[in-house]
Design a protein around this motif. Structure first.
Motif, mmCIF file in Angstrom:
data_model
loop_
_atom_site.group_PDB
_atom_site.id
_atom_site.type_symbol
_atom_site.label_atom_id
_atom_site.label_comp_id
_atom_site.label_asym_id
_atom_site.label_seq_id
_atom_site.Cartn_x
_atom_site.Cartn_y
_atom_site.Cartn_z
ATOM 1 N N SER A 259 -17.270 41.212 21.698
ATOM 2 C CA SER A 259 -16.042 41.963 21.972
ATOM 3 C C SER A 259 -15.578 42.778 20.766
ATOM 4 C CB SER A 259 -14.938 40.989 22.386
ATOM 5 O OG SER A 259 -14.698 40.095 21.322
ATOM 6 N N GLY A 260 -16.369 42.748 19.705
ATOM 7 C CA GLY A 260 -16.049 43.601 18.574
ATOM 8 C C GLY A 260 -14.967 43.089 17.651
ATOM 9 N N LEU A 261 -14.688 41.778 17.689
ATOM 10 C CA LEU A 261 -13.763 41.217 16.701
ATOM 11 C C LEU A 261 -14.451 41.200 15.343
ATOM 12 C CD1 LEU A 261 -12.424 38.110 18.687
ATOM 13 C CD2 LEU A 261 -11.167 40.201 18.138
ATOM 14 N N GLU B 182 -19.955 38.112 7.228
ATOM 15 C CA GLU B 182 -21.339 38.546 7.037
ATOM 16 C C GLU B 182 -22.325 37.495 7.535
ATOM 17 O OE1 GLU B 182 -22.586 39.683 3.062
ATOM 18 O OE2 GLU B 182 -20.772 40.944 2.990
ATOM 19 N N ARG B 183 -21.995 36.227 7.248
ATOM 20 C CA ARG B 183 -22.893 35.166 7.696
ATOM 21 C C ARG B 183 -22.302 34.424 8.898
ATOM 22 N NH1 ARG B 183 -23.044 32.380 2.258
ATOM 23 N NH2 ARG B 183 -24.224 30.723 3.259
ATOM 24 N N GLY B 184 -21.535 35.171 9.694
ATOM 25 C CA GLY B 184 -20.973 34.579 10.912
ATOM 26 C C GLY B 184 -19.602 33.988 10.690
ATOM 27 N N GLY B 185 -18.941 33.645 11.790
ATOM 28 C CA GLY B 185 -17.588 33.106 11.738
ATOM 29 C C GLY B 185 -16.581 34.190 12.045
ATOM 30 N N ILE B 186 -15.588 33.852 12.862
ATOM 31 C CA ILE B 186 -14.598 34.839 13.282
ATOM 32 C C ILE B 186 -13.481 34.888 12.240
ATOM 33 C CG2 ILE B 186 -13.096 35.536 15.190
ATOM 34 C CD1 ILE B 186 -14.713 33.390 16.887
ATOM 35 N N SER B 187 -13.301 36.033 11.619
ATOM 36 C CA SER B 187 -12.316 36.127 10.538
ATOM 37 C C SER B 187 -10.903 35.909 11.069
ATOM 38 C CB SER B 187 -12.369 37.513 9.891
ATOM 39 O OG SER B 187 -13.646 37.708 9.348
ATOM 40 N N VAL B 188 -10.149 35.065 10.371
ATOM 41 C CA VAL B 188 -8.753 34.828 10.775
ATOM 42 C C VAL B 188 -7.824 34.894 9.563
ATOM 43 C CG1 VAL B 188 -9.344 33.364 12.763
ATOM 44 C CG2 VAL B 188 -8.971 32.314 10.512
ATOM 45 N N ASN B 189 -6.539 35.134 9.844
ATOM 46 C CA ASN B 189 -5.534 35.111 8.781
ATOM 47 C C ASN B 189 -4.872 33.727 8.717
ATOM 48 O OD1 ASN B 189 -3.733 34.934 10.887
ATOM 49 N ND2 ASN B 189 -3.061 37.075 10.772
ATOM 50 N N ASN B 190 -3.775 33.618 7.983
ATOM 51 C CA ASN B 190 -3.142 32.311 7.794
ATOM 52 C C ASN B 190 -2.492 31.755 9.062
ATOM 53 O OD1 ASN B 190 -3.932 32.648 5.231
ATOM 54 N ND2 ASN B 190 -1.892 32.602 4.299
ATOM 55 N N ARG C 291 -11.418 43.286 25.728
ATOM 56 C CA ARG C 291 -10.148 43.335 25.011
ATOM 57 C C ARG C 291 -9.268 44.476 25.499
ATOM 58 N NH1 ARG C 291 -12.117 43.845 19.312
ATOM 59 N NH2 ARG C 291 -9.920 44.343 18.925
ATOM 60 N N ALA C 292 -9.916 45.572 25.940
ATOM 61 C CA ALA C 292 -9.130 46.713 26.406
ATOM 62 C C ALA C 292 -8.350 46.331 27.668
ATOM 63 C CB ALA C 292 -10.061 47.895 26.691
ATOM 64 N N GLU C 293 -9.011 45.618 28.560
ATOM 65 C CA GLU C 293 -8.370 45.220 29.819
ATOM 66 C C GLU C 293 -7.667 43.873 29.679
ATOM 67 O OE1 GLU C 293 -8.171 46.802 32.786
ATOM 68 O OE2 GLU C 293 -8.981 48.544 31.711
ATOM 69 N N LYS C 294 -7.842 43.233 28.546
ATOM 70 C CA LYS C 294 -7.342 41.885 28.327
ATOM 71 C C LYS C 294 -7.763 40.942 29.458
ATOM 72 C CE LYS C 294 -3.602 41.228 25.669
ATOM 73 N NZ LYS C 294 -2.226 41.160 25.228
ATOM 74 N N CYS C 295 -9.071 40.891 29.683
ATOM 75 C CA CYS C 295 -9.544 39.914 30.654
ATOM 76 C C CYS C 295 -10.884 39.322 30.236
ATOM 77 C CB CYS C 295 -9.600 40.513 32.056
ATOM 78 S SG CYS C 295 -10.958 41.627 32.307
ATOM 79 N N LEU C 296 -11.215 38.187 30.861
ATOM 80 C CA LEU C 296 -12.446 37.467 30.547
ATOM 81 C C LEU C 296 -13.386 37.542 31.726
ATOM 82 C CD1 LEU C 296 -11.008 34.094 29.205
ATOM 83 C CD2 LEU C 296 -11.590 36.154 27.919
ATOM 84 N N LEU C 297 -14.682 37.505 31.423
ATOM 85 C CA LEU C 297 -15.665 37.432 32.474
ATOM 86 C C LEU C 297 -16.339 36.070 32.391
ATOM 87 C CD1 LEU C 297 -16.906 39.193 34.700
ATOM 88 C CD2 LEU C 297 -18.720 39.777 33.063
ATOM 89 N N LEU C 298 -16.374 35.372 33.528
ATOM 90 C CA LEU C 298 -17.001 34.051 33.536
ATOM 91 C C LEU C 298 -18.442 34.159 34.023
ATOM 92 C CD1 LEU C 298 -14.153 31.890 35.105
ATOM 93 C CD2 LEU C 298 -14.552 32.486 32.727
ATOM 94 N N GLN C 299 -19.214 33.140 33.732
ATOM 95 C CA GLN C 299 -20.619 33.145 34.120
ATOM 96 C C GLN C 299 -20.764 33.228 35.640
ATOM 97 O OE1 GLN C 299 -22.845 29.621 33.060
ATOM 98 N NE2 GLN C 299 -24.546 30.862 32.355
ATOM 99 N N ASN C 300 -19.813 32.657 36.352
ATOM 100 C CA ASN C 300 -19.924 32.665 37.814
ATOM 101 C C ASN C 300 -19.470 33.991 38.430
ATOM 102 O OD1 ASN C 300 -17.174 32.697 37.701
ATOM 103 N ND2 ASN C 300 -16.897 30.627 38.510
#
Lengths: 110, 852
Positions: free
Chosen positions: B260-262, B266-274, B95-104
């Motif tokens: 990534s620390g989002l 508590e029982r999973g799931g990425i918290s989102v707003n409206n 998130r700091a660099e705003k990039c993704l790492l792929l498996q390859n």
């Protein structure tokens, strides 16, 4: 580009304003003779993917919004004779190019 | 070592991780809002397939292929410059660099990120859960593995009796396995059903030969004695099975969020707003991986709503917010209807409950209403979902319940409140929950020029998800059109701006003999499958030509064209006429011999005839040749014409018969057999008021009395049964025939295309009394002509099969193929009760697999 034209039948084997089934390289083809159209003869797959039977050659030909289509005899979905596209569902059946030479009807894969 | 890929572009980069139904819907939404012009878009999918329809996953076992279930073949993406990668796993978000790492090993920068990673099936950590022959039910690859295993074993068990578990059990049963379901909770579908509903469902499912264990915990899975596994249960009992399928719920796929620390629940799931934004405002989460207001939504409709709101927000429209979703569901599980709406468990404060239970037909219905009885809060339906749509509308739109609210779940009887008219629905009423389309959206579409259900579907997508709302959708569209004052067209079709009755008159008055002439004079274009058969029928009822004459052949629907009834596999059935149901032993023997020779499935029909099934197109002339030689005639079973005149034996044999119903039935059948009518018609003649021939349920019903015959008209069986009305009493033979001539010919002249006699009479102004005036009192002065026209039909009757067999040109069209002598290899029969029947898709697959 060269096309592999295959002779499938005589024009006299066709039925005016309706379809017949033919076999082409092990595949069932519905061949429609529509004298009023520009093409005169159209060929699409005989397999109705919705009714799941080889029956499209036995459907009624219709002219809807300037397109020639066949209505499946089973559940009445329309398939465009020029492209094999189904008008109601997102699916298509194969279609072939057709050539008339004298009394001979030739098909070629597209 | 990593390499960084960057794009030569100035547009911000939007990446979507996950290409399931919701991920794909998001892409559709963003494209619809021209988002591809604002963003560079890249999509990553973990599976080898692009998005497919997981809601209809089970159909993969009943004949649909991966291509049928696919939601896109990539064309949409290509057309709009969306890059997409399948088989691609994203392993990290920086998130700091705003990039993704792929498996390859590659990395990729993003500006905005959407997580649509979905969920994974939860497998309870029972010792032995990782043994061979254990599966989950989530992806096409899972289903391939299950199918491969099922071909080798005989018993299968599903762990989990929820919605998906029961669907999986259905799939196992269809694969031919002895099937069991093991549920930890005390009832099936614990989330959607109450105890009673669960137990009714259990009874129904057990009735289908699926063993159900509820309240059962599995302690361990070990080697079986007689099967591959043995499941040892906590209560000491056990179950032996070859295949185990875990369907014990889903868990959000939130590994990337953890990594990534989002913020996650508590029982999973990425918290989102409206707006479906996560704790990082540049990252959104939608679908089953997202946690909104501490809830995970395991249905596709809420996922779509989230996709819409995230796409809207990314495009600068903060108005489309996600504010929760209705979790009501309606489905058919193993052939059993189950519906659940709102507060199914009656947990709302002060709520009251109505329950209806019918142990005979196995149905259970519950309504949960507010304390004051005015609003519907929830409902449970098991066994019959026909109550669902109305209840759902009351619930979703908080419509005031009618006075006798309980009648909404009672079997229909007099005085019950009618189903909710679409007029009563507020503009906000949700019509299609899959795509969240409201009544307002539909009326907007209609206002902007959509004039048919098809148009509205194209614009709003309503009805294109599960399809359950299409009937309601049609009502709303029609209602909106009427409200706009749009004239509901009575044109036959786009080729003729006339009704069938107009065309009948034109044909007769102008003596038109062919479709081409009629089209040339009064129509336009080239005709279609609506006007062609209608005109074919009119020409036949006026001129009674041979229907397969060259100029008529292209007008005939398939059954008329081949003078036989097409069945589901493309073969035909053969029904010779057996007037009045009377048949000599010799003829009966011929039918048996022909059936045997051609291995045809044989059944006595409901109308006292014999139906022979499974003839191929090319066999029809041969078979009919034999039948005609034996004295049979075409039964017109294919035509819109007189089918049968059913009869009892009347005074000839019966102790109670007061008149000779058999002779009358045979005479009537022979008289009208050549008539082409707007719809098929049936007669019956009963020899006394005991009514053994069930004459009152027919278009023409005749019942013998001491004084002659009573005539009933315009009844019918079929979808909407209606008893005939008593038209005249104590008639002598000649008057009876005269009246029938007039009624039938008046109907044939004036009815609409495919209009039954009952509907036709209801549409006559004045109804029965008017018909009596025309037919009995001759108020229109038409009677002579009606009789003359009928006499023409009677005199010009020909057996179409006899004519066809004598016509080489007509016979040509019965060839299976014009250039090949073989048969259609897709026609496959299996034996059942000593006769053939068409193989099911699954049976075909198995038979072909064996041959291959």
């Amino acid at each position: 580009m060269t096309m592999a034209w295959k002779l499938v039948c005589k024009k006299s084997d066709l039925v005016v304003g309706a379809g017949v089934a033919a076999m082409l390289n092990g595949e069932q083809v519905a061949v429609f003779y529509v004298p009023e159209s520009e093409n005169k003869v159209f060929a699409i797959g005989n397999w109705d993917p919705i009714g799941k039977a080889n029956v499209l050659s036995r459907g009624l030909i219709a002219h809807l919004q300037n397109e020639w289509v066949v209505a499946s005899p089973l559940y009445k979905q329309h398939f465009v004779l020029n492209s094999g596209k189904c008008l109601e569902e997102e699916m298509s059946v194969p279609h072939w190019q057709v050539k008339l030479e004298g009394d001979d009807v030739f098909l070629a894969s597209i | 070592m990593t390499s960084t890929v960057s794009f030569l572009t100035t547009k911000p980069h939007l990446i979507v991780i996950g290409n399931g139904m919701v991920g794909h819907h998001f892409v559709e939404q963003i494209i619809a809002q021209s988002g591809h012009e604002v963003f560079d878009i890249t999509v990553f999918g973990e599976e080898k397939y692009l998005a497919y329809d997981r809601v209809h996953l089970s159909e993969y076992f009943t004949g649909k292929g991966a291509a049928d279930l696919a939601m896109t073949d990539g064309t949409l993406y290509d057309e709009h410059g969306v890059r997409y990668f399948t088989n691609s796993l994203v392993t990290e978000i920086d998130r700091a660099e705003k990039c993704l790492l792929l498996q390859n090993g590659e990395s990729l920068s993003y500006d905005k990120l959407v997580l649509a990673t979905g969920s994974y099936p939860f497998v309870p950590p029972i010792p032995g859960h990782k043994r061979d022959n254990t599966f989950v039910y989530r992806t096409l690859d899972d289903l391939d593995a299950i199918r491969a295993c099922a071909q080798k074993v005989t018993r299968g068990t599903v762990v989990g009796g929820g919605l998906l578990g029961l669907e999986a059990a259905n799939a196992l049963k269809n694969l031919g396995l002895e099937t069991s379901v093991v549920e930890f909770a005390p009832r099936l579908m614990p989330v959607q059903l109450d105890d009673k509903g669960g137990s009714v469902l259990k009874g129904m499912i057990e009735g289908l030969d699926v063993k159900v264990y509820t309240d059962t915990a599995t302690k361990e899975i070990v080697d079986g004695d007689n099967a591959f596994h043995r499941m040892n249960f906590a209560d000491g009992s056990h179950l032996e099975t070859d295949l185990i399928l875990f369907s014990a719920g889903i868990r959000p796929q939130d590994a990337l969020a953890h990594q990534s620390g989002l913020v996650v629940g508590e029982r999973g799931g990425i918290s989102v707003n409206n707006h479906c934004q996560t704790s990082d405002e540049d990252i959104y989460a939608i679908g089953e991986c997202a946690l909104w207001n501490n809830r995970i939504f395991g249905l596709v409709a809420p996922g779509y709503a989230m996709a819409k709101s995230a796409a809207g927000h990314l495009m600068g429209d903060a108005g489309v917010t996600f504010t929760g979703a209705d979790m009501s569901t309606k489905l058919k599980l193993l052939g059993c209807d189950v519906g659940s709406i709102g507060d199914a468990h009656a947990q709302s404060q002060g709520c009251k409950v109505f329950v209806y239970q019918d142990e005979i037909s196995q149905s259970y219905r519950k309504m949960v209403v507010s304390e004051d009885g005015k609003k519907l809060l929830g409902a449970v339906l098991v066994g019959d979902n026909s109550y669902y749509d109305t209840l759902l509308q009351y619930y979703l739109n908080a419509i005031d319940l009618p006075e006798q609210a309980q009648a909404l779940i009672l079997p229909s009887m007099n005085g019950a409140p009618a189903a909710l008219g679409v007029d009563a629905l507020p503009a906000t009423a949700s019509i299609c929950s899959c795509h969240n389309v409201s009544k307002q959206d539909i009326s907007d579409a209609v206002c902007h020029g959509a004039l048919s259900v098809g148009d509205v579907k194209g614009i709003t997508k309503a009805g294109t998800g599960c399809g359950g709302c299409v009937a309601l959708l049609k009502k709303v569209v029609d209602n909106e059109l009427l409200a706009l004052g749009v004239e509901v067209s009575t044109d036959l079709c786009e080729h003729f701006a006339f009704t069938r009755q107009d065309l009948y008159n034109l044909v007769k008055v102008e003596e038109i003999k062919s479709f081409d002439d009629l089209l040339h004079k009064h129509g336009k274009g080239h005709g279609c499958e609506i006007c062609k058969p209608a005109v074919g029928s009119i020409l036949a009822s006026v001129w009674n030509d041979y229907v397969l004459k060259k100029e008529h052949i292209s007008l005939q629907d398939t059954n008329d064209r081949f003078l036989a009834n097409m069945q589901k596999d493309g073969t035909y059935s053969i029904v010779p006429r057996i007037p009045g149901g009377e048949i000599t032993p010799d003829k009966l023997i011929v039918l048996g011999q022909v059936a045997k020779e051609y291995a045809l499935y044989t059944k006595v029909t409901g109308g006292q005839r014999i139906d022979l099934f499974g003839a191929t197109l090319s066999q029809l002339p041969e078979i009919w040749g034999k039948l005609i030689d034996a004295g049979f005639e075409t039964g017109q079973a294919y035509g819109k014409s007189l089918r049968t005149v059913k009869s009892c034996v009347g005074s000839t044999w019966c102790r109670f018969g007061v008149n000779d119903s058999m002779t009358m039935a045979i005479d009537l059948e022979n008289r009208y057999k050549g008539l082409r009518s707007p719809h098929k018609i049936k007669f019956a003649v009963s020899g006394c008021t005991r009514e053994c021939a069930e004459a009152q349920s027919k278009d023409i019903g005749v019942i013998a009395t001491e004084g002659g015959w009573n005539l009933y008209v315009c009844g019918n069986g079929g979808m909407k049964p209606r008893h005939g009305d008593l038209f005249a009493t104590d008639l002598d033979d000649a008057t009876l025939v005269k009246y029938i001539d007039r009624v039938l010919m008046f109907y044939t002249k004036t009815a609409d295309r495919l209009q039954r006699t009952s509907v036709w009479m209801d549409g006559l102004e004045g109804g029965l009394e008017y018909l009596k005036d025309v037919v009995i009192n001759d108020t229109l002065g038409l009677c002579d002509e009606l009789e003359a026209r009928m006499q023409h039909i009677v005199d010009t009757f020909q057996c179409e099969w006899k004519t066809t067999l004598e016509d080489q040109e007509a016979l040509k069209t019965f060839r299976q193929f014009v250039n090949y002598d073989g048969d259609d290899t897709n026609v496959v029969f299996v034996e059942e009760r000593d006769q053939i029947r068409p193989a099911t898709d699954l049976e075909k697959q198995q038979l072909i697999a064996k041959v291959g």
